[in-house]
Each structure stands twice: as C-alpha cells, then as structure tokens.
Design a protein around this motif. Structure first.
Motif, PDB file in Angstrom:
ATOM      1  N   GLY A   8      26.840  35.183  37.451  1.00 20.31           N
ATOM      2  CA  GLY A   8      27.211  33.943  36.785  1.00 20.31           C
ATOM      3  C   GLY A   8      25.996  33.071  36.503  1.00 20.31           C
ATOM      4  O   GLY A   8      24.894  33.345  36.972  1.00 20.31           O
ATOM      5  N   TRP A  35      38.957  41.498  36.690  1.00 19.90           N
ATOM      6  CA  TRP A  35      38.339  40.177  36.743  1.00 19.90           C
ATOM      7  C   TRP A  35      39.408  39.127  36.434  1.00 19.90           C
ATOM      8  O   TRP A  35      40.216  39.293  35.510  1.00 19.90           O
ATOM      9  CB  TRP A  35      37.213  40.066  35.718  1.00 19.90           C
ATOM     10  CG  TRP A  35      36.013  40.884  36.044  1.00 19.90           C
ATOM     11  CD1 TRP A  35      35.727  42.142  35.609  1.00 19.90           C
ATOM     12  CD2 TRP A  35      34.921  40.487  36.887  1.00 19.90           C
ATOM     13  NE1 TRP A  35      34.541  42.560  36.136  1.00 19.90           N
ATOM     14  CE2 TRP A  35      34.012  41.569  36.916  1.00 19.90           C
ATOM     15  CE3 TRP A  35      34.612  39.331  37.608  1.00 19.90           C
ATOM     16  CZ2 TRP A  35      32.823  41.534  37.651  1.00 19.90           C
ATOM     17  CZ3 TRP A  35      33.433  39.283  38.329  1.00 19.90           C
ATOM     18  CH2 TRP A  35      32.559  40.377  38.347  1.00 19.90           C
ATOM     19  N   ARG A  37      39.754  34.600  36.408  1.00 19.57           N
ATOM     20  CA  ARG A  37      38.944  33.387  36.374  1.00 19.57           C
ATOM     21  C   ARG A  37      39.825  32.179  36.658  1.00 19.57           C
ATOM     22  O   ARG A  37      41.034  32.206  36.427  1.00 19.57           O
ATOM     23  CB  ARG A  37      38.243  33.240  35.027  1.00 19.57           C
ATOM     24  CG  ARG A  37      39.160  32.996  33.847  1.00 19.57           C
ATOM     25  CD  ARG A  37      38.370  33.039  32.551  1.00 19.57           C
ATOM     26  NE  ARG A  37      39.217  32.781  31.388  1.00 19.57           N
ATOM     27  CZ  ARG A  37      38.800  32.903  30.132  1.00 19.57           C
ATOM     28  NH1 ARG A  37      37.547  33.267  29.862  1.00 19.57           N
ATOM     29  NH2 ARG A  37      39.631  32.628  29.130  1.00 19.57           N
ATOM     30  N   GLN A  38      39.173  31.145  37.143  1.00 22.83           N
ATOM     31  CA  GLN A  38      39.883  29.909  37.445  1.00 22.83           C
ATOM     32  C   GLN A  38      39.023  28.733  37.035  1.00 22.83           C
ATOM     33  O   GLN A  38      37.925  28.541  37.570  1.00 22.83           O
ATOM     34  CB  GLN A  38      40.234  29.819  38.928  1.00 22.83           C
ATOM     35  CG  GLN A  38      41.136  28.657  39.274  1.00 22.83           C
ATOM     36  CD  GLN A  38      41.740  28.782  40.655  1.00 22.83           C
ATOM     37  OE1 GLN A  38      41.274  29.555  41.492  1.00 22.83           O
ATOM     38  NE2 GLN A  38      42.808  28.038  40.911  1.00 22.83           N
ATOM     39  N   ARG A  44      44.557  30.414  38.447  1.00 23.12           N
ATOM     40  CA  ARG A  44      43.775  31.626  38.241  1.00 23.12           C
ATOM     41  C   ARG A  44      44.453  32.471  37.171  1.00 23.12           C
ATOM     42  O   ARG A  44      45.671  32.659  37.178  1.00 23.12           O
ATOM     43  CB  ARG A  44      43.661  32.393  39.550  1.00 23.12           C
ATOM     44  CG  ARG A  44      42.675  33.532  39.521  1.00 23.12           C
ATOM     45  CD  ARG A  44      42.426  34.073  40.909  1.00 23.12           C
ATOM     46  NE  ARG A  44      41.853  33.063  41.797  1.00 23.12           N
ATOM     47  CZ  ARG A  44      41.352  33.330  43.004  1.00 23.12           C
ATOM     48  NH1 ARG A  44      41.360  34.581  43.452  1.00 23.12           N
ATOM     49  NH2 ARG A  44      40.878  32.365  43.754  1.00 23.12           N
ATOM     50  N   VAL A  47      41.679  38.210  33.341  1.00 18.73           N
ATOM     51  CA  VAL A  47      40.714  38.350  32.255  1.00 18.73           C
ATOM     52  C   VAL A  47      40.689  39.786  31.735  1.00 18.73           C
ATOM     53  O   VAL A  47      40.868  40.032  30.542  1.00 18.73           O
ATOM     54  CB  VAL A  47      39.302  37.939  32.705  1.00 18.73           C
ATOM     55  CG1 VAL A  47      38.298  38.165  31.576  1.00 18.73           C
ATOM     56  CG2 VAL A  47      39.285  36.484  33.162  1.00 18.73           C
ATOM     57  N   ASP A  86      35.471  29.338  28.225  1.00 17.81           N
ATOM     58  CA  ASP A  86      35.292  30.435  29.175  1.00 17.81           C
ATOM     59  C   ASP A  86      34.729  29.941  30.508  1.00 17.81           C
ATOM     60  O   ASP A  86      34.612  30.712  31.456  1.00 17.81           O
ATOM     61  CB  ASP A  86      34.347  31.497  28.603  1.00 17.81           C
ATOM     62  CG  ASP A  86      34.903  32.190  27.381  1.00 17.81           C
ATOM     63  OD1 ASP A  86      34.128  32.402  26.421  1.00 17.81           O
ATOM     64  OD2 ASP A  86      36.106  32.524  27.381  1.00 17.81           O
ATOM     65  N   ALA A  88      34.451  28.818  34.020  1.00 19.91           N
ATOM     66  CA  ALA A  88      35.355  29.028  35.148  1.00 19.91           C
ATOM     67  C   ALA A  88      34.595  29.729  36.263  1.00 19.91           C
ATOM     68  O   ALA A  88      33.475  30.223  36.059  1.00 19.91           O
ATOM     69  CB  ALA A  88      36.551  29.884  34.736  1.00 19.91           C
ATOM     70  N   TYR A  90      34.637  33.043  38.166  1.00 14.07           N
ATOM     71  CA  TYR A  90      35.131  34.390  37.900  1.00 14.07           C
ATOM     72  C   TYR A  90      35.207  35.178  39.206  1.00 14.07           C
ATOM     73  O   TYR A  90      34.244  35.197  39.986  1.00 14.07           O
ATOM     74  CB  TYR A  90      34.232  35.103  36.899  1.00 14.07           C
ATOM     75  CG  TYR A  90      34.451  34.638  35.482  1.00 14.07           C
ATOM     76  CD1 TYR A  90      34.058  33.359  35.075  1.00 14.07           C
ATOM     77  CD2 TYR A  90      35.077  35.448  34.536  1.00 14.07           C
ATOM     78  CE1 TYR A  90      34.282  32.906  33.786  1.00 14.07           C
ATOM     79  CE2 TYR A  90      35.294  35.012  33.237  1.00 14.07           C
ATOM     80  CZ  TYR A  90      34.899  33.744  32.875  1.00 14.07           C
ATOM     81  OH  TYR A  90      35.128  33.303  31.593  1.00 14.07           O
ATOM     82  N   TYR A  91      36.337  35.825  39.416  1.00 13.04           N
ATOM     83  CA  TYR A  91      36.587  36.607  40.627  1.00 13.04           C
ATOM     84  C   TYR A  91      36.827  38.060  40.261  1.00 13.04           C
ATOM     85  O   TYR A  91      37.547  38.354  39.302  1.00 13.04           O
ATOM     86  CB  TYR A  91      37.818  36.091  41.359  1.00 13.04           C
ATOM     87  CG  TYR A  91      37.727  34.676  41.839  1.00 13.04           C
ATOM     88  CD1 TYR A  91      38.119  33.621  41.013  1.00 13.04           C
ATOM     89  CD2 TYR A  91      37.255  34.379  43.115  1.00 13.04           C
ATOM     90  CE1 TYR A  91      38.041  32.312  41.453  1.00 13.04           C
ATOM     91  CE2 TYR A  91      37.180  33.070  43.567  1.00 13.04           C
ATOM     92  CZ  TYR A  91      37.570  32.043  42.729  1.00 13.04           C
ATOM     93  OH  TYR A  91      37.492  30.749  43.165  1.00 13.04           O
ATOM     94  N   GLY A 114      33.897  34.167  44.290  1.00 13.40           N
ATOM     95  CA  GLY A 114      33.725  33.886  42.879  1.00 13.40           C
ATOM     96  C   GLY A 114      32.277  33.704  42.474  1.00 13.40           C
ATOM     97  O   GLY A 114      31.411  33.439  43.306  1.00 13.40           O
TER      98      GLY A 114
END
Length: 121
Positions: A8, A35, A37-38, A44, A47, A86, A88, A90-91, A114
């Motif tokens: 990230g 993936w 994202r939040q 959440r 993606v 976009d 956020a 990302y997890y 994340g």
C-alpha cells in the motif's frame, strides 16, 4: 494459515500500485484467495478473488488484476488507473474449503492485516 499483506501507499489518481499477500502455515494452492477493502466509515467490501477463476467487483473490472504464484504462496492485486474512491485499507483473505465465487467476507476463513491505499485527486 497466516497472511501478510504489503504494497500500500499514497499515490495520485491515475497511478498504479501492486499489493502482495504472502501466505504461510497450512496453505494449499487449492485455497481461494481474495482481496477486500474498507474505506473510512464504510463496510468491508469484496474487491477480487481467485481460485481456478477470477472474480471482480464491477467498479474495478478493467483496472485491477488479481493473480497468484502458487510456488510462492502469494497473491497479487495489480491496481491500475487508481481513483480517489479506491482509497481504503485493503485486506487479503483465504478460503480453506470449497469456493464458488462468493463475495461475502463471512465466507473467507483467514485474514491478513490491512495495507492502506490512499489515492489523491
């Protein structure tokens, strides 16, 4: 299974980033990986995911590409033409059982920490 996400950062609109998620432990190449994202103040959301097929949320189709290297137990998310929306955390996540393309976070068994993606306009 342990998942470690990275990649990230802060970019400008239109730029690209590649996220990586390295898996360790009892990881199998048959597991689906994905993936989510939040964004701040939002739930959440799914993606992309990959097992035999790939799945994407509509808003990232044509811009994001998910891929995996089974030899390295790593999944990637190539994000091109990034937009401010976009932004956020990302997890990455993995499913340790039969997977048919679910986009629900509750269907994923393992989660990494994340990694923050910030896209400035």
């Amino acid at each position: 299974v342990q998942l470690q996400a990275s990649g990230g950062g802060l970019v400008q609109a239109g730029d690209s980033l590649r996220l990586s998620c390295a898996a360790s432990g009892r990881m199998s190449s048959t597991y689906a990986m994905g993936w989510f994202r939040q964004a701040p103040g939002k739930e959440r959301e799914f993606v992309a995911s990959i097992r035999r097929n790939t799945y994407y949320r509509d808003s990232v189709k044509g811009r994001f590409t998910i891929s995996r290297d089974n030899a390295k137990n790593t999944v990637y998310l190539q994000m091109n033409n990034l937009k401010p929306e976009d932004t956020a955390v990302y997890y990455c996540a993995a499913v340790g059982r039969y997977y048919t393309g679910s986009t629900s976070a509750s269907d994923f068994d393992y989660w990494g920490q994340g990694t923050l993606v910030t896209v400035s306009s």
